[in-house]
Design an enzyme around this catalytic site. Structure first.
Site, PDB file in Angstrom:
ATOM      1  N   HIS A  33      13.465  46.043 -15.865  1.00  0.00           N
ATOM      2  CA  HIS A  33      13.911  45.179 -16.971  1.00  0.00           C
ATOM      3  C   HIS A  33      12.869  45.036 -18.077  1.00  0.00           C
ATOM      4  CE1 HIS A  33      17.427  44.491 -14.656  1.00  0.00           C
ATOM      5  NE2 HIS A  33      17.013  43.473 -13.918  1.00  0.00           N
ATOM      6  N   HIS A  60      22.269  39.449 -17.896  1.00  0.00           N
ATOM      7  CA  HIS A  60      21.939  39.276 -16.482  1.00  0.00           C
ATOM      8  C   HIS A  60      22.406  37.917 -15.944  1.00  0.00           C
ATOM      9  CE1 HIS A  60      19.632  39.864 -12.792  1.00  0.00           C
ATOM     10  NE2 HIS A  60      19.319  41.076 -13.193  1.00  0.00           N
ATOM     11  N   GLU A  96      25.922  43.830 -14.410  1.00  0.00           N
ATOM     12  CA  GLU A  96      25.095  44.153 -15.567  1.00  0.00           C
ATOM     13  C   GLU A  96      25.537  45.478 -16.188  1.00  0.00           C
ATOM     14  OE1 GLU A  96      20.902  43.972 -14.016  1.00  0.00           O
ATOM     15  OE2 GLU A  96      21.969  43.267 -12.265  1.00  0.00           O
TER      16      GLU A  96
END
Ligand code: GLA
Length: 377
Positions: free
Chosen positions: A128, A202, A341
Site C-alpha cells: 500500500h 480500503h 479493494e
C-alpha cells in the site's frame, strides 16, 4: 449473472425519507493529531438517510450509515472516532491506499530500463505504497458540491521520489453521494515523469452493524471473477492466472464467506490466513461493471461494488486480532469485516502478463468505485 438478476427482483433501493433540500456536503472539524495537525471531515448526506463522513487523513471513509430492512440506520464501516487512532493504526481502515495499492515484491520494479527501490513494510515487500502511504497523509479539501448528489474533492501531491517512486504525482479522490443512496469514488492522478500508480479504497464493511452479530462469516458473497492470481507465502502473485473453478475462491454464485475459509487442504487459504486474494474481474477493464455483492441475511443489507479496475482484492479481516477497541466500543476480531479493494493486480510492474499499471506525463489515471446500497426484504 442470472442469480444477480433474480435477486434484484426482491431488492429495494431506498426512497427519499425527507423532501427537505437536496444532497448536501458540509465541512466539520474531526479533531487533531497529537502534534496538533488539524484533521477535517466532510459530511455527505442524502435524502435517503444514507450518510458518509470523509476525513482528510488519508481521504478516508470514517463512517457510513445505511438503513437495514426495518429502516434503522447503522454504521457499516469499521474505524475510529479520533484522528490519532487512525494515525497509529496499521489496518488502513476506510483509507485511500497508494501510490501503489497492494504489494510490490521486495519493493523493486523496473520502468523504462531503470530499476527503482521503494520502501518495504510487509515481510520484505512493499504494501500500500510503503510507510507512510497515502493513508497517513493529510489531504486538502479542494471543493464541495450540493445538489442532486453531494460531493467532495480531496487532493494530495506526492513529491517526486516519495517512498522511492518516480515522478511528482497529483492525486484527487472525489466522493459523491447520490440521492439514490450510492457512494461513488473517482480517483484521478497525473504525473510529471513516467511512474506506476494503483489507487484503491480500503473500507472494512460490516453490514450487520450490531456487536451481537458482528462476524461476517454468514454473509453471502458473490465476486464476478472466473480467475484469480495465486500467491506465494508472502502474498506476492506467482504470475499465474488460475481458474477459480473447484477452489475456495469460486464466488461466482452467492456463497457464505465462512463456508470454505477453514479449508486446510488449500495452500492459498493457508498462506492468506483466510481470504486475502486478488480476483481477475470478468468484463472489460475501464468499463464500470458489477464486481462484487455482499448480503447480510440478518439485517437484509446488501452492498454492491462496481468498478472500472481490472481486479479486486477480497480480504476477510484476517489480521484483526481482538487487541483493540474501535468505534462504538466494539472490539474487532478476525473475520469481522469484508474488505473489497478494486485495483490493478498486485505486483503488476513485475509481471508482463498482468495489465500494466504505468502512468506517463500527459495521461490521466482514472479509476472508479461505486458502492450501491439496498436491502433484501
Ligand atoms: C490488504 C492486504 C492485507 C492486509 C490489509 C491491511 O488487504 O492485502 O494483506 O495487509 O490490506 O491489514
Amino acid at each position: 449473472m442470472r442469480a444477480i438478476l433474480t435477486a434484484a427482483l426482491c431488492l429495494s433501493a431506498f426512497a427519499a425519507i425527507s423532501n427537505a433540500g437536496a444532497a448536501q456536503a458540509r465541512r466539520a472539524a474531526f479533531g487533531a493529531l497529537a502534534d496538533g495537525t488539524r484533521i477535517d471531515a466532510v459530511d455527505l448526506t442524502s435524502r435517503t438517510g444514507v450518510r458518509a463522513r470523509i476525513i482528510t487523513l488519508g481521504a478516508r471513509i470514517q463512517s457510513l450509515y445505511t438503513p437495514d430492512r426495518a429502516g434503522k440506520l447503522g454504521d457499516i464501516v469499521l474505524g475510529f472516532a479520533s484522528p490519532q487512532r487512525y494515525f497509529d493504526d496499521g489496518n488502513y481502515f476506510g483509507a485511500t491506499v497508494g501510490r501503489f495499492a497492494n504489494r510490490i515484491a521486495k519493493g523493486r520494479f523496473t520502468l523504462d530500463g531503470r530499476t527503482y527501490q521503494v520502501t518495504v513494510n510487509d515481510h520484505g515487500n512493499s504494501l500500500h505504497g510503503g510507510s507512510p502511504g497515502f493513508d497517513k497523509r493529510v489531504w486538502t479539501i479542494e471543493s464541495l458540491h450540493d445538489g442532486a448528489s453531494a460531493s467532495v474533492v480531496m487532493s494530495y501531491v506526492s513529491p517526486d521520489g516519495e517512498q522511492g517512486y518516480p515522478g511528482a504525482l497529483r492525486v484527487t479522490a472525489t466522493y459523491t453521494l447520490t440521492d439514490s443512496g450510492e457512494l461513488r469514488i473517482d480517483y484521478s492522478a497525473t504525473t510529471d515523469r513516467p511512474t506506476i500508480v494503483n489507487l484503491s479504497g480500503h473500507s472494512y464493511f460490516n453490514l450487520a452493524s450490531s456487536p451481537a452479530h458482528f462476524s461476517t462469516m454468514r454473509d453471502l458473497l458473490q465476486i464476478n471473477a472466473s480467475h484469480f492470481t495465486p500467491v506465494d507465502d508472502t502474498l506476492i502473485p506467482t504470475g499465474t492466472i488460475a481458474p477459480v473453478a473447484g477452489t475456495p475462491f469460486d464466488f461466482r454464485t452467492p456463497t457464505p464467506i465462512g463456508l470454505r475459509i477453514r479449508d486446510g487442504n488449500d495452500r492459498q487459504i493457508r498462506y492468506c490466513h483466510g481470504y486475502d486474494m486478488n480476483f481477475v474481474l470478468d468484463g472489460r477493464p475501464g468499463t464500470l461493471r458489477l464486481a462484487a455483492r455482499v448480503e447480510d441475511p440478518r439485517s437484509g443489507r446488501v452492498l454492491e461494488v462496481y468498478t472500472t479496475a481490472p481486479g479486486i482484492q477480497f480480504y476477510s479481516g484476517n489480521f484483526l486480532g481482538g487487541s483493540f477497541v474501535g468505534k462504538h466500543g466494539i472490539v474487532y476480531r478476525q473475520g469481522d469485516a469484508v474488505v473489497l479493494e478494486p485495483q490493478d493486480f498486485p505486483d503488476a510492474p513485475n509481471h508482463p502478463n498482468f495489465p500494466a499499471a504505468t502512468l506517463d506525463p500527459g495521461a490521466t489515471y482514472h479509476s472508479v468505485i461505486v458502492y450501491r446500497f439496498s436491502v433484501r426484504r
